[in-house]
Design a protein around this motif. Structure first.
Motif, PDB file in Angstrom:
ATOM      1  N   SER A  22       1.413  -7.745  -2.272  1.00  0.00           N
ATOM      2  CA  SER A  22       2.643  -7.872  -1.977  1.00  0.00           C
ATOM      3  C   SER A  22       1.842  -9.856  -1.602  1.00  0.00           C
ATOM      4  CB  SER A  22       2.566  -7.519  -0.165  1.00  0.00           C
ATOM      5  OG  SER A  22       1.473  -7.355  -0.152  1.00  0.00           O
ATOM      6  N   VAL A  23       0.849 -10.040  -1.806  1.00  0.00           N
ATOM      7  CA  VAL A  23       0.831 -11.844  -2.282  1.00  0.00           C
ATOM      8  C   VAL A  23       1.212 -11.799  -2.987  1.00  0.00           C
ATOM      9  CG1 VAL A  23      -0.047 -11.331   0.634  1.00  0.00           C
ATOM     10  CG2 VAL A  23      -1.806 -11.077  -1.593  1.00  0.00           C
TER      11      VAL A  23
ATOM     12  N   SER B 253       8.678  -6.927  -2.964  1.00  0.00           N
ATOM     13  CA  SER B 253       8.045  -6.364  -1.589  1.00  0.00           C
ATOM     14  C   SER B 253       8.243  -5.134  -1.954  1.00  0.00           C
ATOM     15  CB  SER B 253       9.408  -4.933  -0.586  1.00  0.00           C
ATOM     16  OG  SER B 253      10.290  -4.781  -1.962  1.00  0.00           O
ATOM     17  N   VAL B 254       7.333  -4.682  -1.744  1.00  0.00           N
ATOM     18  CA  VAL B 254       6.582  -3.081  -1.619  1.00  0.00           C
ATOM     19  C   VAL B 254       6.290  -2.577  -0.595  1.00  0.00           C
ATOM     20  CG1 VAL B 254       3.617  -2.768  -1.937  1.00  0.00           C
ATOM     21  CG2 VAL B 254       3.970  -4.699  -2.913  1.00  0.00           C
ATOM     22  N   THR B 255       7.117  -1.238  -1.150  1.00  0.00           N
ATOM     23  CA  THR B 255       7.434   0.411  -0.055  1.00  0.00           C
ATOM     24  C   THR B 255       6.716   0.903  -0.260  1.00  0.00           C
ATOM     25  OG1 THR B 255       9.146   0.760  -1.332  1.00  0.00           O
ATOM     26  CG2 THR B 255       9.892  -0.411   0.247  1.00  0.00           C
ATOM     27  N   LYS B 256       5.991   1.841   1.008  1.00  0.00           N
ATOM     28  CA  LYS B 256       4.919   2.594   0.506  1.00  0.00           C
ATOM     29  C   LYS B 256       6.093   3.786   0.592  1.00  0.00           C
ATOM     30  CE  LYS B 256       1.880   0.294   3.199  1.00  0.00           C
ATOM     31  NZ  LYS B 256       1.258  -0.220   4.431  1.00  0.00           N
TER      32      LYS B 256
ATOM     33  N   VAL C  11       6.705  -1.324  -6.035  1.00  0.00           N
ATOM     34  CA  VAL C  11       6.830  -2.745  -6.277  1.00  0.00           C
ATOM     35  C   VAL C  11       7.977  -3.305  -6.632  1.00  0.00           C
ATOM     36  CG1 VAL C  11       5.099  -4.699  -6.922  1.00  0.00           C
ATOM     37  CG2 VAL C  11       3.959  -2.750  -6.945  1.00  0.00           C
ATOM     38  N   VAL C  12       8.875  -3.671  -5.555  1.00  0.00           N
ATOM     39  CA  VAL C  12      10.537  -3.928  -6.356  1.00  0.00           C
ATOM     40  C   VAL C  12       9.844  -6.059  -7.156  1.00  0.00           C
ATOM     41  CG1 VAL C  12      12.339  -5.193  -6.143  1.00  0.00           C
ATOM     42  CG2 VAL C  12      11.642  -3.008  -4.642  1.00  0.00           C
TER      43      VAL C  12
END
Ligand code: PEP
Ligand code: MN
Length: 353
Positions: free
Chosen positions: A57-58, A64-67, A3-4
């Protein structure tokens, strides 16, 4: 999952992210690099991944959220974009300089250690290496001086001012060895000793993690992940040659691992040409190659009288040979830095810098 957080995200916004992660029963690991904070959420993939990603993400303040699809997380550049610099006293490993650790394979006596320590210091080594607990292939070989060796090592540090690196072989020894050592070495044979990795992860000493004899780069990074996820961010990777079909020399030095590690991770990597070569005359070429590839340091075995060494004499340099090599590798490191500065990182060191 990474989670950035947006630049300028507030503490309250960060707390909301932490809370959502904790509600899933997971632990948030945080890294603040420059202006951005990255929160890593660690755990085996499952239904929670989609659920948490949708929820995070909301949230306000989340950029940003990256998996992450890679199994290694805390060691990855996604979590920690900047290079990790491991500091030991005045020495910085991973800051673009070349750190040289040198000394005997095994501490054999006070005199042998002191003689070697003085010689490598005079030749410009930054760290003193020496094994007190030795993982020997044969149970009939010299197993090291144990506690007495650690005491000699501490005395040698006093005399020379060089911080010391020494191997720890068992979880139960970690606290004890850490009282004497500045850097704890995990030997190749113990790369996947997970209880040992977790034990050094709980201690406040940098760890030199050697690559296993048959360890893939991913397995090696997962070993580093054990140390980091147990709480210790100061991991130095050490490529010491891997077992291949080749028998003409001891192990195959994987020089490719140097730029690859720099590209995949933020951790420093040093080269151990001695255990790769197995033969003294091969050590300089491998040390030069590793340095040219962009290694952050070298780990080199030196013995005042290699013919009399109780372990690894065939691959140990004499002090005079080490002094010559130190000058040569410093020269190469200088050139690498110059190329890097003028031609860009693609020439030398993967995507770092
Ligand atoms: C050593 O550094 O002396 C040693 C035993 O190395 P490795 O674990 O790489 O064999
Ligand atoms: Mn050795």
């Amino acid at each position: 999952m990474f989670v950035v957080m947006a630049v300028g995200a507030t503490e309250e916004q960060l707390n909301a992210v932490r809370g959502a992660v904790l509600e899933e029963g997971l632990t948030p690991h945080e890294n603040r690099g420059g202006a951005r904070l990255v929160v890593a959420v660690l755990g085996e993939g499952g239904a929670w991944v989609e659920r948490l990603a949708d929820r995070l993400s909301v949230l306000p303040g989340v950029e940003s959220v990256t998996k992450s699809s890679r199994p290694f997380k805390l060691t990855s550049r996604e979590f920690h974009p900047d290079d990790t610099v491991v500091r030991v006293g005045d020495i910085a490993i991973g800051d673009g300089s070349l750190t040289i650790a040198a000394g005997p394979c095994a501490i054999e006596s006070r005199d042998q250690l002191f003689e070697t320590a003085e010689a490598v210091r005079a030749a410009g080594a930054n760290l003193l290496r020496g094994g007190a607990f030795k993982p020997r292939t044969s149970p009939y070989s010299f197993q090291g001086l144990g506690l007495q060796g650690l005491r000699f090592l501490a005395e040698a540090r006093e005399r020379t001012g060089l911080p010391v690196v020494t191997e720890v072989m068992e979880p139960g020894q970690v606290e004890h060895v850490a009282e004497y050592a500045d850097i704890l070495q995990i030997g190749a044979r113990n790369m996947q000793n997970y209880s040992l990795l977790m034990a050094v992860g709980r201690i406040g000493r940098p760890v030199l993690l050697k690559r296993g004899l048959a360890g893939t780069i991913e397995e090696w990074l997962m070993a580093a992940e054990y140390v980091m996820s147990s709480g210790n961010p100061n991991v130095i990777l050490c490529e010491r040659g891997i077992r291949t079909f080749e028998t003409a020399y001891r192990n195959t030095l994987d020089v490719t691992s140097v730029p690859l590690i720099h590209q995949m991770t933020h951790l420093p990597i040093v080269i151990d040409p001695s255990h790769a070569a197995g033969k003294r005359w091969l050590v300089p070429s491998l040390a030069l190659a590793g340095t040219a590839a962009g290694a952050d340091g070298l780990l080199i075995e030196v013995h005042p009288r290699p013919a009399e060494a109780l372990s690894d004499g065939d691959q140990s340099l004499t002090p005079a040979q080490f002094a010559d090599l130190a000058v040569a590798v410093r020269g190469v490191a200088e050139q690498v830095r110059a190329i890097h500065a003028t031609r860009g990182p693609a020439m030398t060191a993967g995507s770092r810098a």
